[in-house]
Every structure is written in C-alpha cells, then in structure tokens.
Scaffold this active site. Sequence first.
Site, PDB file in Angstrom:
ATOM      1  N   ASP A 173       0.862  -1.179   0.000  1.00 20.33           N
ATOM      2  CA  ASP A 173       0.000   0.000   0.000  1.00 20.33           C
ATOM      3  C   ASP A 173       0.895   1.224   0.000  1.00 20.33           C
ATOM      4  OD1 ASP A 173      -2.300   1.786   0.391  1.00 20.33           O
ATOM      5  OD2 ASP A 173      -3.359  -0.026   1.009  1.00 20.33           O
ATOM      6  N   HIS A 203      -2.875   3.416  -4.755  1.00 20.66           N
ATOM      7  CA  HIS A 203      -2.274   2.976  -3.486  1.00 20.66           C
ATOM      8  C   HIS A 203      -0.849   2.469  -3.699  1.00 20.66           C
ATOM      9  CE1 HIS A 203      -5.626   3.465  -0.684  1.00 20.66           C
ATOM     10  NE2 HIS A 203      -6.443   3.029  -1.639  1.00 20.66           N
ATOM     11  N   ASP A 243      -8.808  -0.450  -5.870  1.00 20.16           N
ATOM     12  CA  ASP A 243      -9.731   0.465  -5.178  1.00 20.16           C
ATOM     13  C   ASP A 243      -9.185   1.894  -5.183  1.00 20.16           C
ATOM     14  OD1 ASP A 243      -7.648  -0.517  -3.530  1.00 20.16           O
ATOM     15  OD2 ASP A 243      -8.649   0.279  -1.760  1.00 20.16           O
ATOM     16  N   GLU A 244     -10.107   2.843  -5.072  1.00 17.07           N
ATOM     17  CA  GLU A 244      -9.785   4.254  -4.796  1.00 17.07           C
ATOM     18  C   GLU A 244      -8.669   4.793  -5.700  1.00 17.07           C
ATOM     19  OE1 GLU A 244     -10.838   4.479  -0.080  1.00 17.07           O
ATOM     20  OE2 GLU A 244      -8.936   3.526  -0.560  1.00 17.07           O
ATOM     21  N   TRP A 248     -16.807  -4.295  -1.410  1.00 16.00           N
ATOM     22  CA  TRP A 248     -16.780  -3.506  -0.164  1.00 16.00           C
ATOM     23  C   TRP A 248     -17.728  -2.323  -0.257  1.00 16.00           C
ATOM     24  CZ3 TRP A 248     -14.147   1.372   0.991  1.00 16.00           C
ATOM     25  CH2 TRP A 248     -13.563   1.982  -0.129  1.00 16.00           C
ATOM     26  N   PHE A 250     -13.181  -4.603  10.340  1.00  8.88           N
ATOM     27  CA  PHE A 250     -12.803  -4.793  11.744  1.00  8.88           C
ATOM     28  C   PHE A 250     -11.851  -3.696  12.242  1.00  8.88           C
ATOM     29  CE2 PHE A 250     -13.674  -9.650  12.442  1.00  8.88           C
ATOM     30  CZ  PHE A 250     -14.980  -9.472  12.010  1.00  8.88           C
ATOM     31  N   ASP A 251     -11.635  -2.668  11.405  1.00 10.43           N
ATOM     32  CA  ASP A 251     -10.909  -1.494  11.919  1.00 10.43           C
ATOM     33  C   ASP A 251     -11.889  -0.506  12.548  1.00 10.43           C
ATOM     34  OD1 ASP A 251     -11.962  -1.016   9.345  1.00 10.43           O
ATOM     35  OD2 ASP A 251     -10.370   0.397   8.797  1.00 10.43           O
ATOM     36  N   TRP A 254      -7.733  -3.238   8.454  1.00 11.28           N
ATOM     37  CA  TRP A 254      -6.831  -2.174   8.001  1.00 11.28           C
ATOM     38  C   TRP A 254      -6.129  -1.642   9.239  1.00 11.28           C
ATOM     39  CZ3 TRP A 254      -6.557  -2.186   2.908  1.00 11.28           C
ATOM     40  CH2 TRP A 254      -7.671  -2.597   2.158  1.00 11.28           C
ATOM     41  N   THR A 255      -4.801  -1.563   9.192  1.00 13.06           N
ATOM     42  CA  THR A 255      -4.077  -1.384  10.450  1.00 13.06           C
ATOM     43  C   THR A 255      -3.492   0.012  10.682  1.00 13.06           C
ATOM     44  OG1 THR A 255      -2.068  -2.239   9.405  1.00 13.06           O
ATOM     45  CG2 THR A 255      -3.486  -3.845  10.546  1.00 13.06           C
ATOM     46  N   GLU A 256      -4.055   1.027  10.043  1.00 14.25           N
ATOM     47  CA  GLU A 256      -3.511   2.378  10.251  1.00 14.25           C
ATOM     48  C   GLU A 256      -3.278   2.686  11.733  1.00 14.25           C
ATOM     49  OE1 GLU A 256      -5.892   1.718   8.032  1.00 14.25           O
ATOM     50  OE2 GLU A 256      -5.855   3.136   6.348  1.00 14.25           O
TER      51      GLU A 256
HETATM   52  C1  ACM Z   1     -10.951  -0.437   0.747  1.00 11.75           C
HETATM   53  O1  ACM Z   1     -11.394  -0.438   1.903  1.00 11.75           O
HETATM   54  N1  ACM Z   1     -10.373   0.653   0.256  1.00 11.75           N
HETATM   55  C2  ACM Z   1     -11.053  -1.609  -0.098  1.00 11.75           C
END
Ligand code: ACM
Length: 565
Positions: free
Chosen positions: A218, A292, A355-356, A422, A446-447, A496-498
């Site tokens: 990422d 990303h 994505d995005e 998603w 789950f974040d 997602w572990t930010e």
């Molecule tokens: C995502 O949460 N951007 C796939």
Amino acid sequence: MNYKIMSWLVGIVLALSGATGFAGEASVPAIIPMPQKLERHEGVFEFRTGTRILGLRVESGTKIVADVDSNAAGHYLAAQLRRSTGHRVQVRAMEPGGAVKGDILLTTQGANPALGPEGYELSVAPDAVVIRAPNGGGLFYGVQSLLQLLPPEVFAAKPVPDVKWTIPCVQIEDQPRFKWRGLMLDVSRHFFNKEEVKKVLDAMAVHKMNVLHWHLVDDQGWRIEIKKYPRLTEVGGWRKEIGFKLDPKASKAYGADGRYGGYYTQAEIREVVAYAQARNITVVPEIEMPGHSTAALMAYPQFSCTGGSFTTDLPGGVFNGVYCAGSEQALAFVQDILTEVCELFPGKYIHIGGDEVPTDNWKDCAKCQARVRQEGLKSDKELESYFIRRIEKCVKAHGHNLIGWSEIREGGLAQSAAIMDWIGGAVEAASEGHDVVMTPLAECYFDHYQSTNQAREPYAIGGYLPLHAVYDFEPMPAKLESQYQGHILGTQANVWTEYMPSLKHVEYMIFPRLCALSEVAWSSKAARNWDDFMKRLPADCRRLDQLGVNYRHDMTDIGNALPTK
Ligand code: ACM
Ligand code: ZN
C-alpha cells in the site's frame, strides 16, 4: 438417560430461555462455528497416556504408514495434544481389522463424498473417536472440532497439570456453508513479522477460517521481496517514522537505522504459505494497483505519470500514488512483479487491489491521454478497466485468476475476474457470472469501533461495528436471484491497520468479532442464534486465553473495554 439434541433445537431452547450475556454458559458442546448437525450422547471418551492416533493404512515402499491426509491432520492433533497434555501421542497406521479401542481414528475411507472438500463426520464414543472425511481439509476440521470438545487448556503451549482430558460423546456431521471464509490483514500500514502472521493463522484455523488475504502493498510500505526490483523493499519497505500520530514505542518494527518498516523475504513468504496450507488456509496476496502505490513509486518514480518524487513520510499517511496507465514500461514493471508473486502463491486468486484510484494525474498525462485516444476509451474508469484487463491477461497466463475490489467492475470487468465487494457491485457482478466475496464496509470492517463509547476504546479509524452486527450479517445479497447465488464465494473481515501498531492491538480488533464471522461463514443460516452463540463464546474466549490471543473482553457494545496494554 440417553438424549439426542439437534443443534437447531438447542438454539431454540436457549432462545426461549431468554438468557443473554455471559450469565450462564453452554451446557452443550461450545463449538464455534456451530456444526451443521450435532447430537449429544451420554458419556465421555477419556484421552489418556497410551491413546494413539491412527490413520488409514497404506504401503509406502516397504513400510506400512498412515495415508497422507490422516497423517497430516493426525500429526497436527498429536502436536497440540503433546504440547498441552504432556502425553507423547503416537500417530500410526491402523492395524489390519481396524479395531480402534481407546484410540482416535482419522480416515478418508467410507467417507460420504457429499460432505465436500472441507466436510467431516466426528463420532465420539466412550471407547473410540472416529473422524471420517472425504479429504484432508475435512479431517483437519474434524480435528478442530475435537479439540474444541476438550477443555480449553488443550490449546495451551505447555503441559497443564490436573486437567481431566475428557471429550463428551457426540455425533457431528458438518460442512461449511461458504467456501471463502477470510480475514484480510494489512501489513503495509503497520508491519507484522512472519511469527506474528503465523499466530493469526493459528487462531483462524481454530475457527475454521480458510483464507488469509495478505495486504502486502500500500502507500505506506512495500512488504514483499521482489528479486527483479530490490528497491521495492530497500526503499519502499521503510518510512522515517511510525506515523499516524502513534507512540513510536507501540511497535518494534524498526530497522537498524531507526526507520520504521520491514518486509518478508521470498523464503519467509514460502514459509508462511506452507504454514497456512498445513492449516487448510489459502494465502491470497494483494499487490495494489494502479492506485495505493506510493511505496512502489518512491522506489521507482519513473512508473508514475509525473516521474516526480514520492514519499511514505507524509503526516497521517494521506496520499495515494498511481501508476501511469499510458506507460508500457509501467505495465511491464507490474507484470514482472506479478510474475514473481504468482510463483510464490499456489492459490487460485491473486488480488490486485484496484480500489480508490486517483485519476487526476491521468487527466494531465500525455501518455495516459494518448492511450485513451488509441483505445477509444470514454472515461477514466475505462482507462482503469483497460489497465486491469492487461493485468488479468498476465495473471491468467501464470495460471491464476484475478480478484480486485468493487471498483474494478466500474469500467467493465475482465472476463475471468472476481470481485471483492466492499462498496457494492456484488449483485451485478454475480448476475454476469463473476465470483464475488462479500466484505461490505458496514459489516466486515474490523478497523471500526466495537463500541459507541469511543473514549473507552483504543483510537480507531471510525465507524461502528459491534459484535452482534457481525453476527447478524447475511453474506447472500437479498436481491441476487437464486441461479446466481453460487457465485457468492463467501465472506471475509478486513483489518486495516492504520491505527493498530501492535499485534496485541490487531488481535483486540479481530476477536471476538472473527468468532462471530466464522459462524456467519460456516454455519447454516437457520442455526444461527445470537443467544446460543453468546453462551458458547466464553469457552471460546478461554481458548483464546490459552492461545495467548488478545480480545475485547467486554462483549457488550456499551464500552467497558479492558485496555489493550
Ligand atoms: C478499501 O477499503 N479501500 C477496499
Ligand atoms: Zn500517465
């Protein structure tokens, strides 16, 4: 008294009793996820010194040994029993005649093929345990159910004294509702080493989860060694600081020079893939593109539209690099990377993100615009779609199928591609014959916070996903016509572990929500019963205690959580 209780009946009885929370624990075996059919019989089987694990008898050269499938599941069981009970358990081929008095038999012989590749029958009687399954995957899951029938201390890493190792007599017939039961772990935002990933795999296996979607790439870090492009990890694998306004001491993932980060060598990747395989888990790697991609472009800026400089060090990590979709060199670069990735991961799917995608750079790029004209494309979405179709050909050529996030279908979906929904697209994609994994933002992230009382929770990215909302999630889209429902492969949680710098914190966000999702993914829809689940959950939490896995102890969503540290 000889009594038989079908699992659905147990659910109804418990529901009618109105019991909730942890007040009373399950009087029936507390297996999570709930098996499809479970009958309880009177009596117990006692595991003691001398109990053996027997496998189907086959000849190997001059030797008689247990067959491959029962041998693998048998050794996994023996290792766990040896660790926690201290008994040295033999794994050997069954004697001719097949008497299994006092022993545990694992066999594929005589198994019902309708149970499928992951189904099994488990019979526990006072004088023998038999796990019968058509395949190794089913034997492995029979072993998992057997372990859950033992006291939770069976999951301990060291021998626990003074435990009576009894197993209640049961007859179980079980198979999963969905074939994709996944967990996505983001190791880019924060890095977790191979031993930490193995610990996650162990806890997944206990809950019969079978896909680790490994988010290896990422903006904030590139985590997989690519031999042809060493700068990806030398440069892209590191950032100046931990970032995200976190306490630098919250992680140990620092290099000798003090930079934050890390990566897996290809040998380590193979080791993790093999470790997962031994637990019936397929590892699906994700290599994000075309967006990303900041970490990759920091190492190789020539594959962006601007050729400009990129950094993973921006405060808070709010940035999103994108490859140039008009550059043949950029496409060759990602195809070279995928060539190495496809070699490392034997599973069917390779996830390419998608994505995005920030397409502003493409609008101002002569090469991207030349591509738009040459290919007769009408929008940025179609340019993204063009890029993904090129990548799909490469993934296919290496014998894999491509999967990507919802957005990859917006400009037209490549023929063999599957999507991970998603933000929508499941019904449309499945109706067009594409496979789909359900990971909706509202139910599978789950974040998100587990409680409305955010002040008592560790800082999270936002959202609200309490345990009961996960349990109530129905992966099959209501609007999908029945003839297309087979395209819904299953579901997965995304971590997602930010804001999760340590494994302990990651575990806190995963559990017990993954216990709930395992039941959504495995058990029949009709058998799902929240009150019954809540009665079985305390035993499962004691298993997590023994495994040394952290979890949110407060099962309500009011917010009385214990701190993670
Ligand atoms: C995502 O949460 N951007 C796939
Ligand atoms: Zn460009």
